[in-house]
Design an enzyme around this catalytic site. Structure first.
Site, short mmCIF file in Angstrom:
data_model
loop_
_atom_site.label_atom_id
_atom_site.label_comp_id
_atom_site.label_asym_id
_atom_site.label_seq_id
_atom_site.Cartn_x
_atom_site.Cartn_y
_atom_site.Cartn_z
CG HIS A 118 -2.04 -1.02 1.04
ND1 HIS A 118 -2.10 -2.16 1.80
CD2 HIS A 118 -3.06 -1.08 0.18
CE1 HIS A 118 -3.14 -2.87 1.42
NE2 HIS A 118 -3.74 -2.25 0.43
CG HIS B 274 -1.42 -0.79 -4.44
ND1 HIS B 274 -2.44 -0.36 -3.64
CD2 HIS B 274 -1.87 -1.90 -5.08
CE1 HIS B 274 -3.48 -1.17 -3.79
NE2 HIS B 274 -3.15 -2.11 -4.65
#
Length: 94
Positions: free
Chosen positions: A76, A80
């Site tokens: 994350h 991403h």
């Protein structure tokens, strides 16, 4: 390296599942993949004009979002987020 504001219209492969390389964008555009990809997608879809978005304010917002992403997190992070943005752009094209 290119600065993020020079990313627009320099991602001809952004509409492709197979040719787009988000890691290359990360390295090429000063580690600002979310800013570059989001700006490119919004421009290609004419959403900056349609929504009367200020490109200066958009860049400030994207800078803040990118800075808030957890850079140390292997998943994350802004890479991403840029990948999800590009994937959504491709899906909306079908």
């Amino acid at each position: 390296r290119h600065s993020p504001d020079h990313g627009a219209a320099r991602l001809p492969e952004i509409g492709s599942w197979n040719a787009f390389d988000v890691f290359e964008v990360h390295h090429t555009f000063d580690k600002k993949p979310l800013q570059v990809v989001t700006t490119e997608v919004l421009q290609r879809r004419n959403l900056l004009q349609a929504l009367s978005l200020s490109s200066t304010k958009l860049q400030g917002c994207l800078d803040a979002i990118e800075a808030a992403h957890l850079q140390d997190n292997r998943y994350h992070n802004s890479i991403h987020a840029a990948d999800v943005t590009q994937s959504t752009h491709v899906l909306l094209g079908y």
